[in-house]
Motif scaffolding. Structure first.
Motif, PDB file in Angstrom:
ATOM      1  N   ALA A  41      -4.611  -7.908   6.723  1.00 39.84           N
ATOM      2  CA  ALA A  41      -3.685  -7.765   5.598  1.00 39.84           C
ATOM      3  C   ALA A  41      -3.694  -6.336   5.061  1.00 39.84           C
ATOM      4  CB  ALA A  41      -4.058  -8.747   4.492  1.00 39.84           C
ATOM      5  N   VAL A  42      -4.871  -5.754   4.951  1.00 38.17           N
ATOM      6  CA  VAL A  42      -4.969  -4.375   4.471  1.00 38.17           C
ATOM      7  C   VAL A  42      -4.323  -3.416   5.472  1.00 38.17           C
ATOM      8  CG1 VAL A  42      -6.598  -2.507   3.974  1.00 38.17           C
ATOM      9  CG2 VAL A  42      -6.975  -4.770   3.006  1.00 38.17           C
ATOM     10  N   GLN A  43      -4.540  -3.660   6.755  1.00 43.67           N
ATOM     11  CA  GLN A  43      -3.912  -2.815   7.776  1.00 43.67           C
ATOM     12  C   GLN A  43      -2.392  -2.933   7.725  1.00 43.67           C
ATOM     13  OE1 GLN A  43      -5.946  -4.215  11.297  1.00 43.67           O
ATOM     14  NE2 GLN A  43      -7.510  -2.613  11.177  1.00 43.67           N
ATOM     15  N   ALA A  44      -1.891  -4.138   7.510  1.00 42.41           N
ATOM     16  CA  ALA A  44      -0.441  -4.329   7.421  1.00 42.41           C
ATOM     17  C   ALA A  44       0.115  -3.606   6.197  1.00 42.41           C
ATOM     18  CB  ALA A  44      -0.103  -5.822   7.352  1.00 42.41           C
ATOM     19  N   GLN A  47       0.061   0.116   6.921  1.00 38.18           N
ATOM     20  CA  GLN A  47       1.150   0.496   7.820  1.00 38.18           C
ATOM     21  C   GLN A  47       2.481   0.509   7.076  1.00 38.18           C
ATOM     22  OE1 GLN A  47       0.974   1.619  11.109  1.00 38.18           O
ATOM     23  NE2 GLN A  47       3.070   2.173  10.594  1.00 38.18           N
ATOM     24  N   GLY A  48       2.681  -0.465   6.212  1.00 34.97           N
ATOM     25  CA  GLY A  48       3.898  -0.496   5.401  1.00 34.97           C
ATOM     26  C   GLY A  48       4.016   0.731   4.520  1.00 34.97           C
ATOM     27  N   LEU A  49       2.912   1.133   3.940  1.00 33.05           N
ATOM     28  CA  LEU A  49       2.912   2.322   3.083  1.00 33.05           C
ATOM     29  C   LEU A  49       3.194   3.574   3.910  1.00 33.05           C
ATOM     30  CD1 LEU A  49       2.554   3.416   0.253  1.00 33.05           C
ATOM     31  CD2 LEU A  49       0.095   3.516   0.668  1.00 33.05           C
ATOM     32  N   GLN A  50       2.605   3.668   5.091  1.00 30.02           N
ATOM     33  CA  GLN A  50       2.864   4.818   5.958  1.00 30.02           C
ATOM     34  C   GLN A  50       4.337   4.873   6.367  1.00 30.02           C
ATOM     35  OE1 GLN A  50       0.114   4.612   9.233  1.00 30.02           O
ATOM     36  NE2 GLN A  50      -1.665   4.882   7.927  1.00 30.02           N
ATOM     37  N   LEU A 109       7.699  -1.883   0.201  1.00 31.49           N
ATOM     38  CA  LEU A 109       6.307  -1.875  -0.246  1.00 31.49           C
ATOM     39  C   LEU A 109       5.965  -3.163  -0.975  1.00 31.49           C
ATOM     40  CD1 LEU A 109       3.594  -0.485  -0.606  1.00 31.49           C
ATOM     41  CD2 LEU A 109       4.511   0.619  -2.646  1.00 31.49           C
ATOM     42  N   THR A 110       6.859  -3.613  -1.849  1.00 28.36           N
ATOM     43  CA  THR A 110       6.625  -4.854  -2.587  1.00 28.36           C
ATOM     44  C   THR A 110       6.492  -6.030  -1.630  1.00 28.36           C
ATOM     45  OG1 THR A 110       7.829  -4.002  -4.495  1.00 28.36           O
ATOM     46  CG2 THR A 110       7.580  -6.385  -4.350  1.00 28.36           C
ATOM     47  N   LYS A 115       3.101 -10.076   1.089  1.00 26.72           N
ATOM     48  CA  LYS A 115       2.654 -10.770   2.302  1.00 26.72           C
ATOM     49  C   LYS A 115       1.145 -10.646   2.479  1.00 26.72           C
ATOM     50  CE  LYS A 115       6.987 -10.337   4.834  1.00 26.72           C
ATOM     51  NZ  LYS A 115       7.685  -9.676   5.950  1.00 26.72           N
ATOM     52  N   SER A 116       0.607  -9.469   2.204  1.00 27.63           N
ATOM     53  CA  SER A 116      -0.838  -9.258   2.344  1.00 27.63           C
ATOM     54  C   SER A 116      -1.606 -10.131   1.361  1.00 27.63           C
ATOM     55  CB  SER A 116      -1.178  -7.787   2.106  1.00 27.63           C
ATOM     56  OG  SER A 116      -0.597  -6.978   3.088  1.00 27.63           O
TER      57      SER A 116
END
Length: 142
Positions: A41-44, A47-50, A109-110, A115-116
């Protein structure tokens, strides 16, 4: 002890000095699974933030390039006639496009964050249910 006896005992509660200790391997397994889910979840989210940062960078670069072109054109047009006023509508349209793109990035981002958190919440609920089951087994003596 033989292998059959070892495997049978690993599933059953252990008696230690008259105290029954339940098999807690299910909790350990569930917690390891939770850690994997939280990491995913943190990785997702990361990645979304990147992706958002990259999209914003591109949007701002395009905005600045379009603004420069439009200003150059407006200044050239204004120089043709003394009373001519530069048309800044293209700049306004460009900035509105930028705002729209940044709003879409914020929505992304939201969504990614939601989802995370949903994945983590579901995993934790499953863990609590497993802990409750073990506690019920423990309190009933097996």
């Amino acid at each position: 002890m033989n292998d059959k006896t070892d495997s049978q005992q690993s599933d059953a509660p252990t008696v230690a000095g008259g105290l029954i200790i339940p098999d807690l391997s299910a909790i350990t397994t569930m917690q390891n699974d939770n850690m994997q889910k939280m990491t995913a979840a943190v990785q997702a989210a990361s990645q979304g933030l990147q992706d958002i940062v990259a999209a914003q960078r591109t949007t701002l670069q395009q905005t600045i390039g379009n603004l420069q072109k439009s200003l150059n054109s407006s200044v050239g047009t204004a120089k043709i006639g003394q009373d001519a006023t530069p048309d800044i509508q293209p700049e306004i349209d460009n900035l509105n496009l930028t705002v729209d793109n940044l709003s879409k990035a914020a929505d992304t981002l939201t969504s990614s964050t939601s989802k995370s958190f949903d994945a983590i919440n579901k995993s934790m609920e499953q863990s609590l249910a497993t802990i409750e089951q073990v506690a019920q087994k423990f309190s009933s003596g097996g």
